[in-house]
Design a protein around this motif. Structure first.
Motif, PDB file in Angstrom:
ATOM      1  N   LEU A  47       0.844  -1.188   0.000  1.00 40.26           N
ATOM      2  CA  LEU A  47       0.000   0.000   0.000  1.00 40.26           C
ATOM      3  C   LEU A  47       0.882   1.242   0.000  1.00 40.26           C
ATOM      4  CD1 LEU A  47      -2.831  -0.881   2.574  1.00 40.26           C
ATOM      5  CD2 LEU A  47      -2.857  -1.135   0.080  1.00 40.26           C
ATOM      6  N   GLY A  48       0.676   2.078  -1.010  1.00 37.91           N
ATOM      7  CA  GLY A  48       1.466   3.292  -1.135  1.00 37.91           C
ATOM      8  C   GLY A  48       0.674   4.537  -0.762  1.00 37.91           C
ATOM      9  N   ALA A  49       1.065   5.674  -1.326  1.00 37.81           N
ATOM     10  CA  ALA A  49       0.537   6.976  -0.923  1.00 37.81           C
ATOM     11  C   ALA A  49      -0.978   7.097  -1.095  1.00 37.81           C
ATOM     12  CB  ALA A  49       1.233   8.076  -1.722  1.00 37.81           C
ATOM     13  N   ALA A  50      -1.570   6.361  -2.013  1.00 36.33           N
ATOM     14  CA  ALA A  50      -3.004   6.476  -2.262  1.00 36.33           C
ATOM     15  C   ALA A  50      -3.851   5.962  -1.113  1.00 36.33           C
ATOM     16  CB  ALA A  50      -3.368   5.726  -3.549  1.00 36.33           C
ATOM     17  N   TYR A  51      -3.253   5.247  -0.161  1.00 32.46           N
ATOM     18  CA  TYR A  51      -4.020   4.608   0.912  1.00 32.46           C
ATOM     19  C   TYR A  51      -3.731   5.234   2.279  1.00 32.46           C
ATOM     20  CZ  TYR A  51      -4.546   1.427  -2.928  1.00 32.46           C
ATOM     21  OH  TYR A  51      -4.821   0.912  -4.177  1.00 32.46           O
TER      22      TYR A  51
ATOM     23  N   VAL B 142      -1.491   3.666   6.939  1.00 32.92           N
ATOM     24  CA  VAL B 142      -2.699   3.251   6.221  1.00 32.92           C
ATOM     25  C   VAL B 142      -3.945   3.799   6.913  1.00 32.92           C
ATOM     26  CG1 VAL B 142      -4.061   1.255   5.477  1.00 32.92           C
ATOM     27  CG2 VAL B 142      -1.553   1.142   5.431  1.00 32.92           C
ATOM     28  N   HIS B 143      -4.877   4.313   6.131  1.00 26.09           N
ATOM     29  CA  HIS B 143      -6.163   4.755   6.660  1.00 26.09           C
ATOM     30  C   HIS B 143      -6.872   3.569   7.318  1.00 26.09           C
ATOM     31  CE1 HIS B 143     -10.220   6.354   6.860  1.00 26.09           C
ATOM     32  NE2 HIS B 143      -9.775   7.543   6.460  1.00 26.09           N
TER      33      HIS B 143
ATOM     34  N   ARG C 273      -2.157  -1.081  16.634  1.00 28.79           N
ATOM     35  CA  ARG C 273      -1.245   0.043  16.420  1.00 28.79           C
ATOM     36  C   ARG C 273      -1.428   0.514  14.989  1.00 28.79           C
ATOM     37  NH1 ARG C 273       3.484  -1.917  13.734  1.00 28.79           N
ATOM     38  NH2 ARG C 273       3.643  -4.205  13.807  1.00 28.79           N
ATOM     39  N   MET C 274      -0.851   1.668  14.670  1.00 26.80           N
ATOM     40  CA  MET C 274      -0.987   2.170  13.300  1.00 26.80           C
ATOM     41  C   MET C 274      -0.255   1.248  12.329  1.00 26.80           C
ATOM     42  SD  MET C 274      -0.906   6.331  13.424  1.00 26.80           S
ATOM     43  CE  MET C 274       0.787   6.463  13.984  1.00 26.80           C
ATOM     44  N   THR C 275      -0.817   1.116  11.142  1.00 24.69           N
ATOM     45  CA  THR C 275      -0.238   0.278  10.090  1.00 24.69           C
ATOM     46  C   THR C 275       0.566   1.152   9.140  1.00 24.69           C
ATOM     47  OG1 THR C 275      -2.153  -1.220  10.198  1.00 24.69           O
ATOM     48  CG2 THR C 275      -0.739  -1.354   8.246  1.00 24.69           C
ATOM     49  N   PRO C 276       1.876   0.970   9.056  1.00 28.03           N
ATOM     50  CA  PRO C 276       2.669   1.816   8.161  1.00 28.03           C
ATOM     51  C   PRO C 276       2.401   1.482   6.691  1.00 28.03           C
ATOM     52  CG  PRO C 276       4.040   0.096   9.096  1.00 28.03           C
ATOM     53  CD  PRO C 276       2.705  -0.008   9.785  1.00 28.03           C
ATOM     54  N   LEU C 277       2.474   2.481   5.840  1.00 28.60           N
ATOM     55  CA  LEU C 277       2.420   2.230   4.402  1.00 28.60           C
ATOM     56  C   LEU C 277       3.615   1.372   4.002  1.00 28.60           C
ATOM     57  CD1 LEU C 277       1.522   5.826   3.171  1.00 28.60           C
ATOM     58  CD2 LEU C 277      -0.025   3.868   3.279  1.00 28.60           C
ATOM     59  N   GLY C 278       3.431   0.538   2.990  1.00 29.73           N
ATOM     60  CA  GLY C 278       4.518  -0.312   2.528  1.00 29.73           C
ATOM     61  C   GLY C 278       4.064  -1.744   2.341  1.00 29.73           C
ATOM     62  N   ASP C 279       4.975  -2.684   2.533  1.00 35.07           N
ATOM     63  CA  ASP C 279       4.682  -4.103   2.342  1.00 35.07           C
ATOM     64  C   ASP C 279       3.915  -4.639   3.542  1.00 35.07           C
ATOM     65  OD1 ASP C 279       6.005  -4.140  -0.100  1.00 35.07           O
ATOM     66  OD2 ASP C 279       7.942  -4.587   0.844  1.00 35.07           O
ATOM     67  N   LEU C 280       2.790  -5.317   3.259  1.00 33.89           N
ATOM     68  CA  LEU C 280       1.904  -5.809   4.313  1.00 33.89           C
ATOM     69  C   LEU C 280       1.440  -7.225   4.005  1.00 33.89           C
ATOM     70  CD1 LEU C 280      -0.223  -2.556   4.676  1.00 33.89           C
ATOM     71  CD2 LEU C 280       1.551  -3.355   6.262  1.00 33.89           C
ATOM     72  N   HIS C 281       0.790  -7.830   5.004  1.00 33.60           N
ATOM     73  CA  HIS C 281       0.301  -9.201   4.881  1.00 33.60           C
ATOM     74  C   HIS C 281      -1.060  -9.289   5.556  1.00 33.60           C
ATOM     75  CE1 HIS C 281       0.577 -13.595   4.637  1.00 33.60           C
ATOM     76  NE2 HIS C 281       0.058 -13.609   5.859  1.00 33.60           N
ATOM     77  N   VAL C 282      -1.958 -10.091   4.992  1.00 30.84           N
ATOM     78  CA  VAL C 282      -3.261 -10.335   5.613  1.00 30.84           C
ATOM     79  C   VAL C 282      -3.526 -11.826   5.636  1.00 30.84           C
ATOM     80  CG1 VAL C 282      -4.575 -10.090   3.445  1.00 30.84           C
ATOM     81  CG2 VAL C 282      -5.693  -9.654   5.635  1.00 30.84           C
TER      82      VAL C 282
ATOM     83  N   ASP D  88       2.531  -6.125   9.505  1.00 27.98           N
ATOM     84  CA  ASP D  88       3.706  -5.661   8.792  1.00 27.98           C
ATOM     85  C   ASP D  88       4.892  -6.510   9.227  1.00 27.98           C
ATOM     86  OD1 ASP D  88       4.334  -4.754  11.319  1.00 27.98           O
ATOM     87  OD2 ASP D  88       4.425  -2.638  10.786  1.00 27.98           O
ATOM     88  N   SER D  89       6.099  -6.079   8.933  1.00 28.72           N
ATOM     89  CA  SER D  89       7.277  -6.893   9.250  1.00 28.72           C
ATOM     90  C   SER D  89       7.506  -7.038  10.753  1.00 28.72           C
ATOM     91  CB  SER D  89       8.519  -6.278   8.596  1.00 28.72           C
ATOM     92  OG  SER D  89       8.747  -4.961   9.083  1.00 28.72           O
ATOM     93  N   GLU D  90       6.859  -6.189  11.543  1.00 22.11           N
ATOM     94  CA  GLU D  90       7.052  -6.237  12.993  1.00 22.11           C
ATOM     95  C   GLU D  90       5.929  -6.951  13.725  1.00 22.11           C
ATOM     96  OE1 GLU D  90       7.779  -2.316  14.454  1.00 22.11           O
ATOM     97  OE2 GLU D  90       9.564  -2.027  13.195  1.00 22.11           O
TER      98      GLU D  90
END
Length: 207
Positions: A112-116, A123-124, A158-167, A187-189
């Motif tokens: 998810l990049g800047a559009a989200y 991430v929103h 916690r807040m979800t950072p933009l970038g590579d994610l997993h669901v 996310d990676s953490e």
């Protein structure tokens, strides 16, 4: 001009359509990102707008009425290409590509990049909910047993950072027409958002 309708297509024709429209959708996704982040001057922006307006007019010369919906290939495979989460022809979709998980549910890796964006750099919360709703619904449903969201509860750890994610999502249990599913976004953490929901088999799919 395409020489066949977008329905009851052979596997070969589906791939032909994918080859035509998927690159276009990727380009529009890039355009969305560029629009958000550009620092071009006023003249460059005006020129880009004119070019975009011309391209839009060209694409509107022949188009569907209403939404894309879910089309089906001749082998019964679904083509939800307009879907806001997984739609191959929807530039708003990341898109996510779900695969079966080791625990019998579904999972997807995505970016998810800047559009989200909601909070700066993150991430929103509504986008996180959108993705988890789709993932849980996908885990709860099958081709011959569709299930729609009844209720869904989100826990934002916690807040979800933009970038590579997993669901990840999986079914907990089924009781009659109700299927209970859980999932999480990470996310990676680690986990950022958890969800649990009840998905209902609609009346038209119960016979």
């Amino acid at each position: 001009m395409l020489d066949f309708p977008v329905e009851n297509l052979s596997a070969e024709d589906v791939e032909r359509l994918r080859g035509i429209f998927e690159p276009l959708t990727r380009s529009v996704r890039e355009l969305i990102d560029a629009t958000i982040r550009t620092e071009a001057d006023a003249d460059a922006v005006a020129q880009a707008k004119a070019e975009i307006d011309a391209a839009t007019a060209r694409l509107r010369e022949r188009q569907l009425e209403g939404s894309f919906g879910v089309r089906f290939g001749s082998d019964g495979d679904q083509m939800p290409w307009g879907n806001v989460v997984i739609g191959m022809r929807n530039p708003v979709a990341p898109p996510l590509v779900f695969v079966p998980s080791e625990i019998g549910g579904v999972r997807a890796d995505f970016h998810l990049g800047a559009a989200y964006e909601g909070p700066p750099g993150h991430v929103h919360g509504g986008v996180a909910a959108l993705i988890l709703d789709h993932a849980l619904g996908g885990a709860a449903s099958s081709m011959d047993q569709p299930r729609l969201t009844g209720t869904i509860t989100m826990r934002y750890r916690r807040m979800t950072p933009l970038g590579d994610l997993h669901v990840d999502a999986a079914v907990v249990r089924t009781e009659g027409v109700k299927t209970f599913a859980v999932g999480h976004l990470s996310d990676s953490e680690g986990v950022t958002v958890e969800a649990e929901g009840v998905f209902i088999r609609p009346r038209w799919a119960r016979e």
